[in-house]
Design a protein around this motif. Structure first.
Motif, short mmCIF file in Angstrom:
data_model
loop_
_atom_site.label_atom_id
_atom_site.label_comp_id
_atom_site.label_asym_id
_atom_site.label_seq_id
_atom_site.Cartn_x
_atom_site.Cartn_y
_atom_site.Cartn_z
N ASP A 355 39.54 30.98 41.85
CA ASP A 355 40.11 32.30 42.16
C ASP A 355 39.15 33.43 41.84
N GLU A 356 38.32 33.23 40.80
CA GLU A 356 37.50 34.34 40.34
C GLU A 356 36.19 33.84 39.71
N ILE A 357 35.11 34.52 40.05
CA ILE A 357 33.86 34.36 39.32
C ILE A 357 33.87 35.43 38.23
N MET A 358 33.84 34.99 37.01
CA MET A 358 33.94 35.93 35.89
C MET A 358 32.58 36.58 35.60
N VAL A 359 32.58 37.89 35.52
CA VAL A 359 31.35 38.65 35.25
C VAL A 359 31.59 39.53 34.04
N GLU A 360 30.74 39.38 33.04
CA GLU A 360 30.85 40.16 31.81
C GLU A 360 29.50 40.79 31.49
N GLU A 361 29.49 42.09 31.40
CA GLU A 361 28.27 42.84 31.10
C GLU A 361 27.15 42.50 32.08
N GLY A 362 27.52 42.44 33.36
CA GLY A 362 26.54 42.21 34.40
C GLY A 362 26.06 40.79 34.55
N ARG A 363 26.74 39.85 33.90
CA ARG A 363 26.30 38.46 33.88
C ARG A 363 27.45 37.53 34.24
N ARG A 371 44.80 27.14 39.99
CA ARG A 371 45.87 26.32 39.41
C ARG A 371 45.92 26.51 37.90
N GLY A 372 46.92 27.16 37.42
CA GLY A 372 47.12 27.35 35.98
C GLY A 372 46.28 28.46 35.38
N GLY A 373 45.39 29.06 36.17
CA GLY A 373 44.57 30.15 35.65
C GLY A 373 43.57 29.73 34.60
#
Length: 612
Positions: A355-363, A371-373
């Motif tokens: 569902d999502e590509i997680m991006v934190e502080e530009g990375r 499914r289930g998050g």
């Protein structure tokens, strides 16, 4: 040169890159070698500034202790999508670089456009169909990767896997002038020319001119293997080891090298134009090369990159050239890649939509599953095997984190049109199949552009060489239009409606007629049939508007490298990035992405082992 120096001096470089550059300066190779390396790197397509964002030092692979079907909390690298590009990236990362790898696939089976499906008739007979690619070369067991121009062969050797194949030399051509058999020589082409009323000696002379003009390009493509390419300054070392071969192994010496370097990234039509003796008027040679370009890349010769054709023509017309039919269909290739990944500790999860590509502080730091998050962390890299449109326009990536100029450019990437497919399981004896070719190219009208709607089709009959894809006394075929089917004809249709069913039957008549050139009574023989439309592509393969891929016109645009998305540790592979469309190209993109993530020393060790 200025661009390269800018990257090295002003971008943030990780300590690993500094170590790599120190290794270069400590090398005992002469300065002239490094000058040549830098020159050729500057002649190649520009590498994005983001190439200087390096991978961290390699860590031992984490142990995969998760229960079957359940991912671990983190991996070194996560790959989104299990097309040939994604599987190739996973295979290289797990085998060459020793990383813990997990591949997440939305569909119920891996393979992307190369996956297959099975049907049964009322009597229980089985038919196995390919959904996409069916024309392969350079994969047969016993052929070393260094002797094949197909990067997929390189991946298979890295993971020590083989694909069982049946080799063959000929395929059929169904032209307005008649039916012909293509073979590695040129006599078949003179037969086509004679049937079209063209002087045979003119055809032979033009063909010789084109093949002569191609030779330096084929030598240049073969001089630097795809396996050597990476997108950071470490390329000076990995590509550099092959530079003497590039500089001295091309016919014509320095002039031949300069010619090849200037032509490789341009359109193949320029090579034909510069062949010197190819008529601008009616020309069987031009018409054939235009059709061949279109069937391979989705664009005619004026839009197909010359490097792709140089590689392909070498496979088709080199002495002893053969094509390879994978036993069991394209899934035989997919299965080999899956085996290679899993035996090096990698995991592949199907029915696992991201569902999502997680991006934190530009990375990029991981993914969130639908499914289930559940969140799965990526310590080193996230690699997307999605098309550029599906990466940017489906909310899997928060585009507010990206420069608006990048987002606009990505969304404006022109797509090729889609496909219309006809899969048929039919009655046939072994003797009847022995009288057929495994492949045919169909062209209805030479006066119309080769990319005109419903003017060309490709027909694959794998049962000619492979008895495992259907029950005894049965056979399978797959006929399709190569990137000529408009999505607009199907847009908004309800797939369950009678209107949709009628449209499928109407549009498929062109394919039935093409097949009838080979098997006149195919409709009577047919036991199972299935028509695939642009909506089928869009639904099952998650392809934006069912597209074949980006319509990147050589000489005007270029495919970006796998590090073109301005998010650190987010990489891409597949047909939206260099080298482009087709099985060899997407396998190459997976290799390049994996190399760019991995460290230079292990990269060099791999090259020493399989590309000495």
């Amino acid at each position: 040169l200025i661009h390269t120096v800018y990257q090295i001096r002003y971008l943030r470089l990780h300590a690993r890159v500094k170590d790599d550059m120190n290794m270069i300066t400590r090398s005992r190779l002469p300065p002239k070698f490094w000058a040549t390396t830098l020159l050729v790197l500057c002649l190649t397509p520009s590498i994005s500034a983001f190439s200087a964002l390096p991978a961290r030092a390699s860590q031992p692979p984490s142990l995969l202790r998760a229960a079957p079907g359940s991912p671990d909390a983190s991996y070194d690298a996560i790959i989104i999508g299990s097309g040939i590009g994604g599987l190739s990236a996973a295979a290289v990362l797990s085998s060459t670089y020793g990383m813990s790898v997990a591949v997440f696939e939305s569909h119920s089976t891996p393979g992307g456009c190369a996956h297959g499906f099975e049907m049964r008739d009322g009597n229980g007979n089985t038919y196995i169909f390919d959904t996409g690619p069916s024309f392969f070369s350079g994969l047969r067991p016993g052929l070393a990767a260094r002797d094949s121009s197909n990067p997929l062969s390189t991946v298979l050797e890295m993971v020590d896997e083989k694909v069982d194949t049946e080799s063959y030399e000929t395929f059929g051509l169904l032209f307005p002038e008649g039916d012909f058999i293509h073979s590695p020589g040129a006599e078949w082409l003179t037969e086509v020319g004679a049937a079209a009323g063209e002087n045979v000696e003119k055809v032979r002379r033009e063909w010789g001119e084109v093949m002569g003009a191609l030779k330096p390009l084929s030598q240049a493509v073969g001089a630097i293997p795809t396996a050597a390419i990476r997108t950071d300054p470490g390329a000076a070392v990995t590509v550099g080891r092959y530079m003497p071969r590039f500089a001295t192994g091309i016919d014509g010496g320095p002039l031949g090298t300069a010619y090849a370097a200037s032509m490789l990234s341009g359109p193949f039509k320029d090579v034909i134009d510069q062949a010197g003796d190819v008529s601008d008027e009616k020309s069987t040679v031009r018409d054939w090369l235009d059709l061949l370009c279109f069937c391979l890349s989705g664009l005619p010769a004026q839009g197909t990159i010359a490097a792709e054709m140089a590689m392909m023509m070498d496979e088709f017309y080199d002495e002893g050239a053969v094509m390879d039919c994978p036993v069991g269909g394209a899934k035989g290739i997919v299965n080999a890649l899956v085996r290679g990944i899993e035996k090096h500790g990698g995991k592949i999860f199907c029915n696992a939509h991201v569902d999502e590509i997680m991006v934190e502080e530009g990375r990029a730091t991981g993914i969130r599953l639908k499914r289930g998050g559940a969140v799965v962390r990526a310590d080193r890299a996230v690699v997307s095997n999605l098309s550029i449109w599906d990466l940017i326009s489906t909310n899997i990536l928060d585009t507010s984190l990206l420069p608006s100029s990048f987002t606009r450019k990505a969304q404006d990437t022109p797509p090729c049109r889609s496909f219309l497919h006809l899969h048929v399981g039919f009655e046939a004896t072994r003797e009847e199949l022995d009288g057929l070719q495994a492949h045919y190219m169909f062209l209805q009208d030479r006066e119309r552009p080769v990319d005109d709607e419903q003017n060309s089709a490709l027909l694959s009959i794998p049962s000619v060489h492979d008895s495992t894809v259907a029950s005894p006394g049965r056979a399978v075929l797959h006929c399709y239009t190569p990137a000529t089917e408009p999505y607009a004809l199907w847009e908004g249709m309800d797939r369950r409606s009678d209107v949709y069913k009628a449209k499928k039957e109407e549009r498929a008549q062109f394919l039935w007629e093409a097949i009838e050139r080979v098997i006149p009574d195919i409709r009577k023989r047919a036991k199972v049939t299935r028509v695939g439309t642009p909506l089928t592509h869009e639904r099952f393969l998650r392809r934006h508007r069912g597209t074949y891929g980006p319509a990147i016109v050589a000489g005007k645009q270029s495919f970006p490298f796998p590090n073109h998305v301005p998010v650190e540790n987010l990489w891409t592979c597949g047909d939206s990035v260099f080298p482009g469309i087709g099985v060899p190209a997407v396998a190459g993109s997976g290799i390049i992405a994996a190399n760019s993530i991995g460290d230079v020393q292990k990269h060099l060790e791999m090259l020493e082992r399989i590309m000495p």
